[in-house]
Design an enzyme around this catalytic site. Structure first.
Site, PDB file in Angstrom:
ATOM      1  N   CYS A   1      -5.304   7.358   5.585  1.00 57.25           N
ATOM      2  CA  CYS A   1      -6.696   7.705   5.253  1.00 57.25           C
ATOM      3  C   CYS A   1      -7.212   8.963   5.935  1.00 57.25           C
ATOM      4  O   CYS A   1      -7.551   9.933   5.261  1.00 57.25           O
ATOM      5  CB  CYS A   1      -7.598   6.524   5.618  1.00 57.25           C
ATOM      6  SG  CYS A   1      -7.201   5.037   4.710  1.00 57.25           S
TER       7      CYS A   1
HETATM    8  N1  LIG Z   1      -3.964   1.195   4.018  1.00 57.53           N
HETATM    9  C1  LIG Z   1      -5.225   1.190   4.405  1.00 57.53           C
HETATM   10  O1  LIG Z   1      -5.509   0.818   5.531  1.00 57.53           O
HETATM   11  C2  LIG Z   1      -6.352   1.629   3.470  1.00 57.53           C
HETATM   12  C3  LIG Z   1      -7.685   1.417   3.885  1.00 57.53           C
HETATM   13  C4  LIG Z   1      -8.716   1.783   3.044  1.00 57.53           C
HETATM   14  C5  LIG Z   1      -8.442   2.371   1.813  1.00 57.53           C
HETATM   15  N2  LIG Z   1      -7.152   2.591   1.433  1.00 57.53           N
HETATM   16  C6  LIG Z   1      -6.921   3.178   0.107  1.00 57.53           C
HETATM   17  O2  LIG Z   1      -6.443   2.167  -0.779  1.00 57.53           O
HETATM   18  C7  LIG Z   1      -5.523   2.736  -1.711  1.00 57.53           C
HETATM   19  C8  LIG Z   1      -4.189   1.996  -1.624  1.00 57.53           C
HETATM   20  O3  LIG Z   1      -3.659   2.166  -0.320  1.00 57.53           O
HETATM   21  P1  LIG Z   1      -2.498   1.239   0.254  1.00 57.53           P
HETATM   22  O4  LIG Z   1      -2.455   1.540   1.720  1.00 57.53           O
HETATM   23  O5  LIG Z   1      -2.667  -0.181  -0.175  1.00 57.53           O
HETATM   24  O6  LIG Z   1      -1.227   1.869  -0.482  1.00 57.53           O
HETATM   25  P2  LIG Z   1       0.269   1.258  -0.549  1.00 57.53           P
HETATM   26  O7  LIG Z   1       1.148   2.418  -0.751  1.00 57.53           O
HETATM   27  O8  LIG Z   1       0.487   0.331   0.602  1.00 57.53           O
HETATM   28  O9  LIG Z   1       0.245   0.367  -1.853  1.00 57.53           O
HETATM   29  C9  LIG Z   1       0.050   0.894  -3.124  1.00 57.53           C
HETATM   30  C10 LIG Z   1       0.856   0.098  -4.123  1.00 57.53           C
HETATM   31  O10 LIG Z   1       0.567   0.607  -5.428  1.00 57.53           O
HETATM   32  C11 LIG Z   1       1.762   0.568  -6.189  1.00 57.53           C
HETATM   33  N3  LIG Z   1       1.626   1.468  -7.323  1.00 57.53           N
HETATM   34  C12 LIG Z   1       1.763   2.809  -7.379  1.00 57.53           C
HETATM   35  N4  LIG Z   1       1.547   3.256  -8.618  1.00 57.53           N
HETATM   36  C13 LIG Z   1       1.271   2.189  -9.377  1.00 57.53           C
HETATM   37  C14 LIG Z   1       0.970   2.014 -10.752  1.00 57.53           C
HETATM   38  N5  LIG Z   1       0.897   3.058 -11.586  1.00 57.53           N
HETATM   39  N6  LIG Z   1       0.763   0.764 -11.189  1.00 57.53           N
HETATM   40  C15 LIG Z   1       0.836  -0.298 -10.362  1.00 57.53           C
HETATM   41  N7  LIG Z   1       1.120  -0.198  -9.051  1.00 57.53           N
HETATM   42  C16 LIG Z   1       1.327   1.030  -8.561  1.00 57.53           C
HETATM   43  C17 LIG Z   1       2.836   0.955  -5.189  1.00 57.53           C
HETATM   44  O11 LIG Z   1       4.115   0.539  -5.639  1.00 57.53           O
HETATM   45  C18 LIG Z   1       2.363   0.217  -3.943  1.00 57.53           C
HETATM   46  O12 LIG Z   1       2.922  -1.084  -3.855  1.00 57.53           O
HETATM   47  C19 LIG Z   1      -5.424   4.220  -1.365  1.00 57.53           C
HETATM   48  O13 LIG Z   1      -6.341   4.926  -2.137  1.00 57.53           O
HETATM   49  C20 LIG Z   1      -5.878   4.262   0.093  1.00 57.53           C
HETATM   50  O14 LIG Z   1      -6.427   5.506   0.441  1.00 57.53           O
HETATM   51  C21 LIG Z   1      -6.091   2.209   2.233  1.00 57.53           C
END
Ligand SMILES: NC(=O)c1ccc[n+]([C@@H]2O[C@H](COP(=O)([O-])OP(=O)(O)OC[C@H]3O[C@@H](n4cnc5c(N)ncnc54)[C@H](O)[C@@H]3O)[C@@H](O)[C@H]2O)c1
Length: 434
Positions: A270
């Site tokens: 982030c």
């Molecule tokens: N990790 C954190 O602490 C956090 C906190 C707040 C916000 N976010 C936001 O949340 C969002 C997700 O982050 P995350 O950390 O969970 O990411 P991540 O990489 O852990 O998980 C994302 C998942 O989405 C899947 N994916 C990718 N393309 C796809 C598609 N077209 N269809 C279906 N699945 C698909 C991936 O295979 C993966 O499993 C991002 O925008 C991030 O900025 C993350």
């Protein structure tokens, strides 16, 4: 709409979570715990298979919780026809930067394009991925409406940013207040109904744009304040003052001061990334986000500054970095987690390697150095013991996991470079603060 509201409020709705990562998985577990039927959709078949076999791939989420969810009717799939069975679709896919450090919305767009052929009247779609103000309205809305669904009447569209903080013992998905903005007033009503059973406090805002910008303000606030304190660290260091002692003293002020801590550089999915979503969008309005750029400049210079301190400390001992054995402690981007995305430790390891040091690492949460898109180290974590610690010319404390034995490290290391203030009250000659 009435039917959808009734289902969401009674717990009869089927919740579809798309993107089963650090954000999606905890959300699944929360809805499962409330006895909603939950479907998880991801393009990564390996993750889907693991989840259906009751296994977790995230250290702080126990496999037992996934097994329990599967017993309660949770299933994962890579087949988007499952969209049709869902009443709510919550999108939690990645939003990284591309190689020009511009927003890469491809994962969000691909997801929306994959959902649309299976949409039906009476569904709510919520985007949770962090993004710039206008994404929901400019990217999601036209795609959905071009498939002949009227948003606010046939289907409902909201933006509700995720505030997950992996590893935080004090807050979890259900206790972190959730911002929600709707594309229309009806969308907002449906969005609030989607989250109000699962989250202790839902905070409605007037538009999806406000919700999108709220998330960015939160992360920009962190990035800028960390930049400030990193700059203060350099000044304090030159003046022979311990910045951590200063921060702790300032934090006794009961109002008007919030403690932020310096470190070896920004990490995680982030804080190093999200601020630049706003920078990019601001250009459309002929505006420059100077605080964001400046904080980025200061924060991204931190690994070099730390390495310079390390080189100086080796030099004091009559050693050059080239050929020295350096053990990096902690490669996850923050303490007590196994997530290595954007970790400054990796940058530190690369700088050390490029300058000829023999680099290894120790991290109780990362037994094998993972395959990363832009980085490669064929290494396994070194177990710490008095014998192994003594073998290195220098230990570089990059991530201060609680699992490290800090007394043993201080007792046996020839030199420790502490980037986290873990040894703030220690004045041993082998500990150098950086
Ligand atoms: N990790 C954190 O602490 C956090 C906190 C707040 C916000 N976010 C936001 O949340 C969002 C997700 O982050 P995350 O950390 O969970 O990411 P991540 O990489 O852990 O998980 C994302 C998942 O989405 C899947 N994916 C990718 N393309 C796809 C598609 N077209 N269809 C279906 N699945 C698909 C991936 O295979 C993966 O499993 C991002 O925008 C991030 O900025 C993350």
């Amino acid at each position: 709409m009435c039917e959808l509201l009734k289902k969401l409020r009674s717990g009869d709705a089927v919740i579809g979570i798309i993107g089963l990562g650090y954000v999606g998985l905890p959300l699944i577990l929360r809805y499962v715990s409330l006895d909603y039927r939950v479907v998880g959709i991801d393009i990564d078949q390996e993750k889907v298979d693991m989840l259906n076999a009751g296994q977790s791939y995230i250290e702080h989420i126990a496999s037992e919780k996934i097994t329990e969810a599967c017993r309660k009717d949770f299933r994962a799939t890579s087949d988007f026809t499952a969209v049709r069975d869902c009443d709510a679709l919550i999108i939690c896919v990645p939003t990284p930067l591309n190689k020009y450090r511009e927003p890469d919305l491809s994962f969000v767009i691909q997801t929306v394009d994959a959902i649309i052929p299976h949409l039906r009247v009476g569904q709510v779609i919520s985007l949770e991925s962090t993004t710039y103000p206008g994404t929901t309205e400019e990217e999601l809305l036209p795609r959905i409406e071009s498939a002949d669904y009227k948003v606010g009447e046939d289907v409902f569209l909201v933006y509700s940013p995720e505030r997950e903080d992996p590893g935080n013992e004090h807050f979890n998905t259900s206790t972190i207040p959730k911002i929600c903005g709707g594309q229309t007033a009806k969308c907002l009503e449906v969005g609030v109904a989607l989250y109000e059973k699962a989250i202790s406090q839902v905070v409605p805002v007037s538009s999806t744009k406000v919700a999108e910008m709220t998330k960015l303000l939160e992360n920009i606030h962190r990035a800028v304040n960390i930049g400030l304190v990193n700059e203060m660290k350099i000044v304090a260091d030159k003046m022979g003052v311990d910045i951590h002692e200063v921060i702790d003293a300032a934090a006794t002020k009961p109002f008007g001061f919030t403690a932020y801590y310096p470190g070896p550089g920004l990490g995680g999915h982030c804080i190093p990334i999200d601020p630049f979503y706003l920078t990019w969008k601001a250009r459309e309005y002929n505006l420059h986000t100077r605080f964001i750029e400046l904080a980025g400049e200061v924060n991204s210079a931190m690994p070099e500054w730390v390495i310079n301190k390390l080189v100086w400390a080796l030099n004091e001992k009559g050693l050059s970095l080239k050929g020295s054995r350096v053990l990096v402690l902690g490669v996850a981007y923050k303490k007590n987690v196994d997530d290595m995305r954007e970790s400054p430790s990796v940058k530190l390891m690369e700088l050390l390697r490029d300058k000829g040091a023999v680099v290894q690492y120790s991290d109780p949460h990362v037994p094998d150095f993972p395959k990363m898109r832009a980085h490669y180290f064929d290494l396994q974590s070194v177990d710490l013991s008095p014998e192994t610690i003594r073998e290195y010319d220098c230990l570089l404390l990059a991530t201060d996991h609680d699992k490290f034995d800090y007394k043993m490290i201080a007792d046996y290391a020839q030199l420790v470079i502490d980037t986290r203030g873990r040894y703030k009250e220690t004045h041993l000659p082998n500990i150098i603060k950086a």
